[in-house]
Write a protein that holds these residues in place. Structure first.
Motif, mmCIF file in Angstrom:
data_model
loop_
_atom_site.group_PDB
_atom_site.id
_atom_site.type_symbol
_atom_site.label_atom_id
_atom_site.label_comp_id
_atom_site.label_asym_id
_atom_site.label_seq_id
_atom_site.Cartn_x
_atom_site.Cartn_y
_atom_site.Cartn_z
ATOM 1 N N PRO A 140 50.833 48.672 47.319
ATOM 2 C CA PRO A 140 50.142 48.038 46.192
ATOM 3 C C PRO A 140 51.007 47.116 45.348
ATOM 4 O O PRO A 140 50.486 46.233 44.664
ATOM 5 C CB PRO A 140 49.666 49.240 45.362
ATOM 6 N N SER A 141 52.308 47.288 45.385
ATOM 7 C CA SER A 141 53.191 46.472 44.547
ATOM 8 C C SER A 141 53.946 45.424 45.340
ATOM 9 O O SER A 141 55.019 44.981 44.936
ATOM 10 C CB SER A 141 54.178 47.367 43.796
ATOM 11 N N ALA A 142 53.410 45.014 46.472
ATOM 12 C CA ALA A 142 54.067 44.012 47.313
ATOM 13 C C ALA A 142 54.090 42.658 46.620
ATOM 14 O O ALA A 142 53.407 42.414 45.615
ATOM 15 C CB ALA A 142 53.338 43.906 48.653
ATOM 16 N N ASP A 143 54.893 41.746 47.179
ATOM 17 C CA ASP A 143 54.936 40.393 46.632
ATOM 18 C C ASP A 143 53.583 39.700 46.768
ATOM 19 O O ASP A 143 53.204 38.885 45.924
ATOM 20 C CB ASP A 143 56.016 39.577 47.353
ATOM 21 N N VAL A 144 52.851 39.991 47.846
ATOM 22 C CA VAL A 144 51.474 39.502 47.991
ATOM 23 C C VAL A 144 50.570 40.422 47.189
ATOM 24 O O VAL A 144 50.619 41.647 47.344
ATOM 25 C CB VAL A 144 51.046 39.494 49.473
ATOM 26 N N SER A 145 49.732 39.857 46.351
ATOM 27 C CA SER A 145 48.861 40.678 45.518
ATOM 28 C C SER A 145 47.612 41.090 46.298
ATOM 29 O O SER A 145 46.587 40.423 46.254
ATOM 30 C CB SER A 145 48.460 39.928 44.247
ATOM 31 N N TRP A 146 47.720 42.208 47.010
ATOM 32 C CA TRP A 146 46.550 42.718 47.726
ATOM 33 C C TRP A 146 45.457 43.113 46.745
ATOM 34 O O TRP A 146 44.264 43.052 47.069
ATOM 35 C CB TRP A 146 46.960 43.906 48.588
ATOM 36 N N GLY A 147 45.848 43.504 45.553
ATOM 37 C CA GLY A 147 44.859 43.855 44.536
ATOM 38 C C GLY A 147 43.984 42.679 44.154
ATOM 39 O O GLY A 147 42.770 42.822 43.972
ATOM 40 N N ALA A 148 44.588 41.499 44.033
ATOM 41 C CA ALA A 148 43.802 40.301 43.720
ATOM 42 C C ALA A 148 42.837 39.985 44.850
ATOM 43 O O ALA A 148 41.687 39.599 44.614
ATOM 44 C CB ALA A 148 44.730 39.117 43.461
ATOM 45 N N HIS A 149 43.289 40.158 46.094
ATOM 46 C CA HIS A 149 42.406 39.919 47.235
ATOM 47 C C HIS A 149 41.223 40.878 47.210
ATOM 48 O O HIS A 149 40.072 40.475 47.378
ATOM 49 C CB HIS A 149 43.179 40.089 48.538
ATOM 50 N N VAL A 150 41.514 42.156 47.001
ATOM 51 C CA VAL A 150 40.450 43.169 46.996
ATOM 52 C C VAL A 150 39.494 42.947 45.835
ATOM 53 O O VAL A 150 38.271 43.082 45.981
ATOM 54 C CB VAL A 150 41.073 44.572 46.956
ATOM 55 N N GLY A 151 40.023 42.605 44.684
ATOM 56 C CA GLY A 151 39.148 42.320 43.549
ATOM 57 C C GLY A 151 38.209 41.170 43.829
ATOM 58 O O GLY A 151 37.014 41.221 43.507
ATOM 59 N N GLY A 152 38.736 40.100 44.442
ATOM 60 C CA GLY A 152 37.889 38.978 44.804
ATOM 61 C C GLY A 152 36.850 39.348 45.840
ATOM 62 O O GLY A 152 35.687 38.921 45.764
#
Length: 268
Positions: free
Chosen positions: A195-207
């Motif tokens: 969850p804290s990777a340089d790529v924001s998987w959270g932003a992807h999932v939120g979108g």
């Protein structure tokens, strides 16, 4: 995992995807005005802090210097989506938007598509902030908004064949649901494991979540999901069965069918 190249999916309600083109143009122009190619590093960093989404400003007690805080903190839920780190970051996001955005814009209409895009961007920032609420690193990129567009396309046109570059080297025409379902699943998996990777998987999932929900209520009236065909029966003339008698009709007087029979009668 894959890069989309092209889809054969004609527009049905609009002549031109003006909002999609406008968003791509805006992202490109802003990149050249704020990106590292033509701007000094100190100015780039200031722009990232000013317009990027910083969770610690929203969920924590961090603050920006007065000269840096040029927009309200809440506005960065949107402004971050127009900043990109480099040409690859910009190019991949805009390619996804170009391939999938036109048909989503077609299904929603110009204005509602713009609202949809910005709402998906805001949802991406919100989920990113919930995942790493005290991060002071600015989130940038259109990935959250574009993820919402991809999710909407997945619901609207899963059967359309899309040319994709698999593993960045193998071009294949695939039904859209195959690469898109795998891509969506990857975002949730990566969020769970890193969850804290340089790529924001959270932003992807939120979108993605925003896109799946919003397309259900924002699409035009009569626009189906899952590429279902809306069948409109032709007008038929009803005959009173009480006026028909078998004895009065010679089968040789009945003209042959000129088309194929279907559930709504004979079709030419």
């Amino acid at each position: 995992m894959f890069i989309p190249l092209h889809d054969r999916n004609n527009l049905k309600h609009i002549r031109l995807q003006v909002v999609t083109i406008g968003l791509i143009a805006a992202n490109v122009v802003i990149f050249f005005l704020t990106g590292p190619l033509f701007v000094e590093a100190s100015t780039v960093n200031a722009d990232l802090l000013s317009f990027g989404y910083i969770p610690a400003l929203i969920f924590g007690d961090a603050t920006l210097a007065p000269g840096i805080a040029v927009v309200p903190e809440s506005a960065t839920h949107i402004t971050y989506a127009f900043l990109h780190a480099d040409l690859y970051h910009l190019g991949t996001n805009m390619l996804f938007l170009w391939v999938f955005g036109d048909n989503v814009e077609d299904a929603l209409g110009h204005l509602r598509f713009l609202v949809f895009y910005l709402a998906c961007a805001a949802a991406g920032a919100l989920v990113h902030g919930l995942v790493v609420p005290y991060s002071q690193a600015p989130l940038i990129g259109a990935s959250g908004a574009v993820s919402g567009v991809v999710a909407a396309y997945f619901l609207l046109h899963p059967k359309v064949r899309v040319w994709v570059l698999v593993l960045f080297r193998i071009p294949l025409p695939l039904p859209a649901f195959i690469p898109l379902a795998l891509w969506i699943a990857q975002q949730f998996y990566m969020l769970a494991v890193d969850p804290s990777a340089d790529v924001s998987w959270g932003a992807h999932v939120g979108g993605i979540i925003a896109g799946l929900l919003l397309v259900l209520v924002m699409r035009r009236k009569g626009v189906p999901l899952f590429d279902r065909v809306v069948v409109v029966p032709k007008a038929v003339r009803l005959v009173d069965p009480n006026t028909m008698r078998v004895a009065d009709t010679d089968p040789r007087d009945i003209p042959p069918s000129q088309g194929r029979a279907g559930p709504w009668g004979t079709h030419p």
